[in-house]
Scaffold this motif. Structure first.
Motif, PDB file in Angstrom:
ATOM      1  N   ALA A 158       0.727  -1.383  -0.039  1.00  0.00           N
ATOM      2  CA  ALA A 158       0.094   0.086   0.042  1.00  0.00           C
ATOM      3  C   ALA A 158       0.560   1.226  -0.237  1.00  0.00           C
ATOM      4  N   GLU A 159       1.972   1.330   0.789  1.00  0.00           N
ATOM      5  CA  GLU A 159       2.870   2.385   0.882  1.00  0.00           C
ATOM      6  C   GLU A 159       3.469   2.771  -0.561  1.00  0.00           C
ATOM      7  N   GLY A 160       3.647   1.751  -1.358  1.00  0.00           N
ATOM      8  CA  GLY A 160       4.364   1.887  -2.544  1.00  0.00           C
ATOM      9  C   GLY A 160       3.361   2.340  -4.025  1.00  0.00           C
ATOM     10  N   ARG A 161       2.268   2.338  -3.579  1.00  0.00           N
ATOM     11  CA  ARG A 161       1.389   2.747  -4.736  1.00  0.00           C
ATOM     12  C   ARG A 161       1.102   4.178  -4.890  1.00  0.00           C
ATOM     13  N   THR A 162       1.470   4.756  -6.114  1.00  0.00           N
ATOM     14  CA  THR A 162       1.724   6.251  -6.404  1.00  0.00           C
ATOM     15  C   THR A 162       0.762   6.499  -7.705  1.00  0.00           C
ATOM     16  N   ILE A 163       0.376   7.581  -7.702  1.00  0.00           N
ATOM     17  CA  ILE A 163      -0.492   8.226  -8.826  1.00  0.00           C
ATOM     18  C   ILE A 163       0.140   9.473  -9.209  1.00  0.00           C
ATOM     19  N   ARG A 164       0.781   9.821 -10.382  1.00  0.00           N
ATOM     20  CA  ARG A 164       1.421  11.037 -10.541  1.00  0.00           C
ATOM     21  C   ARG A 164       0.397  11.791 -11.452  1.00  0.00           C
ATOM     22  N   LEU A 165       0.122  13.079 -11.452  1.00  0.00           N
ATOM     23  CA  LEU A 165      -0.468  13.744 -11.975  1.00  0.00           C
ATOM     24  C   LEU A 165       0.352  15.025 -12.567  1.00  0.00           C
ATOM     25  N   GLY A 166       0.523  15.416 -13.656  1.00  0.00           N
ATOM     26  CA  GLY A 166       1.366  16.263 -14.288  1.00  0.00           C
ATOM     27  C   GLY A 166       0.926  17.229 -15.393  1.00  0.00           C
ATOM     28  N   THR A 167       1.342  18.429 -15.343  1.00  0.00           N
ATOM     29  CA  THR A 167       1.011  19.169 -16.403  1.00  0.00           C
ATOM     30  C   THR A 167       2.155  19.902 -17.046  1.00  0.00           C
ATOM     31  N   SER A 168       2.244  20.229 -18.187  1.00  0.00           N
ATOM     32  CA  SER A 168       3.310  20.846 -18.936  1.00  0.00           C
ATOM     33  C   SER A 168       2.879  21.544 -20.050  1.00  0.00           C
ATOM     34  N   LEU A 169       3.949  22.297 -20.775  1.00  0.00           N
ATOM     35  CA  LEU A 169       3.497  22.852 -21.947  1.00  0.00           C
ATOM     36  C   LEU A 169       4.574  22.192 -23.192  1.00  0.00           C
ATOM     37  N   SER A 170       3.751  22.015 -24.139  1.00  0.00           N
ATOM     38  CA  SER A 170       4.644  21.243 -25.408  1.00  0.00           C
ATOM     39  C   SER A 170       4.253  22.104 -26.556  1.00  0.00           C
ATOM     40  N   GLY A 171       4.927  23.125 -26.879  1.00  0.00           N
ATOM     41  CA  GLY A 171       4.809  23.873 -28.198  1.00  0.00           C
ATOM     42  C   GLY A 171       3.490  24.674 -27.879  1.00  0.00           C
ATOM     43  N   ASP A 172       2.488  24.336 -28.916  1.00  0.00           N
ATOM     44  CA  ASP A 172       1.009  25.047 -28.665  1.00  0.00           C
ATOM     45  C   ASP A 172       0.040  24.176 -28.066  1.00  0.00           C
ATOM     46  N   SER A 173       0.556  23.311 -27.087  1.00  0.00           N
ATOM     47  CA  SER A 173      -0.449  22.408 -26.473  1.00  0.00           C
ATOM     48  C   SER A 173      -0.268  22.571 -25.022  1.00  0.00           C
ATOM     49  N   ALA A 174      -1.228  22.261 -23.993  1.00  0.00           N
ATOM     50  CA  ALA A 174      -1.137  21.988 -22.653  1.00  0.00           C
ATOM     51  C   ALA A 174      -1.045  20.620 -22.681  1.00  0.00           C
ATOM     52  N   VAL A 175      -0.270  19.860 -21.806  1.00  0.00           N
ATOM     53  CA  VAL A 175      -0.199  18.465 -21.708  1.00  0.00           C
ATOM     54  C   VAL A 175      -0.576  17.882 -20.492  1.00  0.00           C
ATOM     55  N   ILE A 176      -1.437  16.945 -20.248  1.00  0.00           N
ATOM     56  CA  ILE A 176      -1.819  16.373 -18.999  1.00  0.00           C
ATOM     57  C   ILE A 176      -1.381  14.983 -18.857  1.00  0.00           C
ATOM     58  N   GLU A 177      -0.592  14.594 -17.980  1.00  0.00           N
ATOM     59  CA  GLU A 177      -0.075  12.989 -17.690  1.00  0.00           C
ATOM     60  C   GLU A 177      -0.802  12.497 -16.369  1.00  0.00           C
ATOM     61  N   ILE A 178      -1.587  11.408 -16.361  1.00  0.00           N
ATOM     62  CA  ILE A 178      -1.665  10.669 -15.360  1.00  0.00           C
ATOM     63  C   ILE A 178      -1.207   9.394 -15.439  1.00  0.00           C
ATOM     64  N   GLU A 179      -0.260   9.097 -14.360  1.00  0.00           N
ATOM     65  CA  GLU A 179       0.681   7.854 -14.428  1.00  0.00           C
ATOM     66  C   GLU A 179       0.559   7.099 -13.230  1.00  0.00           C
ATOM     67  N   ASP A 180       0.538   5.862 -13.429  1.00  0.00           N
ATOM     68  CA  ASP A 180       0.371   4.863 -12.131  1.00  0.00           C
ATOM     69  C   ASP A 180       1.673   3.785 -12.012  1.00  0.00           C
ATOM     70  N   ASN A 181       1.894   3.493 -11.083  1.00  0.00           N
ATOM     71  CA  ASN A 181       2.867   2.204 -11.040  1.00  0.00           C
ATOM     72  C   ASN A 181       2.361   1.101 -10.849  1.00  0.00           C
ATOM     73  N   GLY A 182       1.088   0.833 -11.282  1.00  0.00           N
ATOM     74  CA  GLY A 182       0.206  -0.669 -11.389  1.00  0.00           C
ATOM     75  C   GLY A 182       0.945  -1.629 -12.171  1.00  0.00           C
ATOM     76  N   PRO A 183       0.077  -2.662 -12.406  1.00  0.00           N
ATOM     77  CA  PRO A 183       0.372  -3.758 -13.098  1.00  0.00           C
ATOM     78  C   PRO A 183       0.593  -3.595 -14.753  1.00  0.00           C
ATOM     79  N   GLY A 184       0.177  -2.481 -15.047  1.00  0.00           N
ATOM     80  CA  GLY A 184       0.195  -2.209 -16.433  1.00  0.00           C
ATOM     81  C   GLY A 184      -0.801  -3.139 -17.352  1.00  0.00           C
ATOM     82  N   MET A 185      -0.381  -3.031 -18.581  1.00  0.00           N
ATOM     83  CA  MET A 185      -1.517  -3.711 -19.594  1.00  0.00           C
ATOM     84  C   MET A 185      -0.492  -4.474 -20.869  1.00  0.00           C
ATOM     85  N   ASP A 186      -1.041  -5.422 -21.306  1.00  0.00           N
ATOM     86  CA  ASP A 186      -0.119  -6.136 -22.536  1.00  0.00           C
ATOM     87  C   ASP A 186      -0.741  -5.203 -23.790  1.00  0.00           C
ATOM     88  N   GLU A 187       0.033  -5.733 -24.754  1.00  0.00           N
ATOM     89  CA  GLU A 187      -0.122  -5.075 -25.940  1.00  0.00           C
ATOM     90  C   GLU A 187      -1.463  -5.427 -26.678  1.00  0.00           C
TER      91      GLU A 187
END
Length: 539
Positions: free
Chosen positions: A452-481
């Motif tokens: 439980a103490e290792g479960r994280t979700i990162r919320l990020g915002t940034s600028l990339s050229g003429d776009s605003a970028v939102i990132e939602i990232e977790d360190n969960g099990p992921g998914m296959d192709e």
């Protein structure tokens, strides 16, 4: 005076008169004693001529060298639109064309007979060719028949067969034809795609052997044929490649007698069933939304009383106002003593807790009311970082989520850019997308061994050229192709039945790409977590 003597008939017929040979006179001497036989032969010849001219088929007698027509019956002259005189003066090439003349050369030795086809002035002729040798002279007998209508009927039949095959092959339904014994007689392209079995391997084989899952349909085939009415099986459920699939199966009797068999039609109605369930769920949500609005107003009233009461308690016990001092004096106690008692018993801390909890409950009610209201999708400048915080607050108060895993136990990392300009967007729709991503990230931890103490979700915002970028990232099990390729498809879900509709990400994708003209991508691998990246254009 003696009577003039009659001229004597010739002793023999001309040796080169082929017709006399054909009628059987040969080169015998003609004397009076043979006149009865000659008369008989002439009668036979006239009878033969009569029969030949009334034959339905066209008959030609062709001398081989040269290719000249020496006889043609009435049907032949009618067929070729020539008189007998014109016919007897014509060559084979003139009447039938050079190709037939060339084909006749190839069939000189066809004692058993050969059949060739020829086309002449729009007619299709079927010609039976046999060769004969009479007194060392080769002849060819041609029996021709006008088969134009038959050929046209065959071509029309072929066209209809191709058309029907095209219709059957292009239908989105699986079509399987079987006889009364269950032997497959029809296997369309959709059946090939459903089973992975080519029609050449399926035809003339038992259905139970080719596709055992449908073996129990044979009894429905017998019933459909016996009753001459379709047998309908609705919403048949089975598993296909790990997914639940709903099918409508209809068995149609073939209208060719009781031994004709039937056609089995299979329609995949999974999407329709999901849509019906979604409509039912939407109706429920609309009802719940109206109920929630009424309940929210009812909850807000006592919440207001609680917050106001807590505030008045604080004012009347902890603030230096004349009314407080007068009341304390009347009861011969000081405010300092009262405040000391309260501090010792942690009453101010309790009041803070009441105020904070009440304010939090009020915010939850307000947030859910705003989120459940129908969005008019109006675009307005918004603070993107504030929208992320608001979505995070909504996710933290999601009761359904907390039942399985408390969102507040996940470490939240805010990696916001402070250089973002106001973004023109529909705040409610972006919140809907973010809430869906946050909820999916929390659900991803269910059933994992991640502490439980290792479960994280990162919320990020940034600028990339003429776009605003939102990132939602977790360190969960992921998914296959395979899962990643289908993640944005409607009704695709990896959750167990009843947990999700499979529409969350597809709706989110539509909101980002269609309503806001942005981009929505996912990066993930098994064991490496998942990152969703949203790019929104800055006007």
């Amino acid at each position: 005076m003696s009577k003039p003597s009659k001229p004597s008939p010739p002793d023999t017929l001309p040796a080169n008169d082929a017709l006399t040979r054909l009628i059987g006179l040969g080169d015998r001497s003609i004397r009076k004693s043979y006149y009865p036989q000659l008369k008989k032969k002439i009668t036979e010849l006239e009878t033969f001529q009569f029969l030949m001219d009334r034959a339905a088929d066209s008959i030609f007698l062709v001398r081989v060298d040269p290719h000249s027509i020496e006889y043609a019956n009435d049907a032949a002259t009618t067929l070729m639109r020539l008189s007998k005189d014109e016919m007897l003066c014509a060559s084979v090439s003139d009447v039938f064309g050079h190709q037939v003349a060339a084909d006749l050369e190839k069939n000189l030795d066809a004692d058993s007979g050969e059949t060739i086809q020829a086309t002449k002035d729009g007619l299709v002729l079927e010609m039976s060719v046999t060769s004969h040798v009479v007194n060392d002279a080769p002849y060819i007998v041609i029996v021709a028949r006008d088969i134009t209508q038959r050929v046209q009927a065959e071509l029309e039949l072929q066209r209809l067969q191709v058309l029907l095959k095209g219709i059957v092959e292009s239908m989105p339904s699986t079509l399987i034809g079987v006889d009364m014994n269950g032997t497959i007689s029809q296997w369309n392209r959709q059946a090939e795609q459903l089973t992975g079995i080519d029609s050449t391997l399926a035809l003339k084989r038992p259905l139970a052997e080719v596709y055992p899952r449908l073996a129990n349909l044979i009894m429905h085939v017998h019933r459909a044929v016996k009753e001459q009415s379709p047998q309908i099986l609705s919403r048949v459920l089975h598993h296909r490649q790990g997914h639940l699939v709903y099918e409508d199966i209809t068995v149609f009797p073939l209208d060719i007698g009781k031994d004709g068999g039937a056609v089995i039609r299979i329609d995949d109605i999974t999407k329709r069933v999901h849509m019906e369930e979604l409509m039912i769920q939407s109706e429920k949500m609309m009802s719940v939304g109206g109920l929630a609005a009424g309940m929210a107003h009812e909850i807000n009233n006592p919440l207001g009383g609680i917050l106001q009461g807590a505030q008045n308690i604080r004012r009347r016990l902890l603030e230096d106002i004349p009314a407080n001092q007068e009341a304390a004096d009347r009861h011969q106690c000081s405010l300092e003593t009262i405040r000391a008692y309260m501090q010792e018993r942690s009453i101010p801390k309790m009041l803070d807790g009441i105020t904070n909890s009440g304010a939090r409950a009020a915010r939850i009610v307000t947030n859910m009311l705003n989120f459940s209201r129908k969005s008019d999708s109006q675009m307005a400048p918004n603070d993107l970082n504030a929208i992320l915080d608001h979505a995070l607050e909504l996710a933290s108060s999601d009761y359904n989520l907390k039942k399985k895993y408390d969102f507040r136990k996940i470490t939240i990392i805010r990696d916001y850019s402070q250089q973002l300009p106001p973004l023109r967007c529909s705040a409610t729709e972006i919140e809907q997308v973010l809430l869906n991503l946050l909820t999916n990230a929390a659900h991803a931890y269910n059933g994992t061994d991640e502490p439980a103490e290792g479960r994280t979700i990162r919320l990020g915002t940034s600028l990339s050229g003429d776009s605003a970028v939102i990132e939602i990232e977790d360190n969960g099990p992921g998914m296959d192709e395979e899962t990643r390729k289908h993640i944005f498809e409607p009704f695709f879900t990896t959750k167990e039945p009843g947990v999700g509709t499979g529409l969350g990400l597809s709706v989110s994708y539509y909101i980002i790409t269609q309503n806001h003209g942005g981009e929505f991508v996912v990066h993930s691998a098994p064991g490496q977590g998942t990152r969703f990246t949203i790019s929104l254009p800055i006007d």
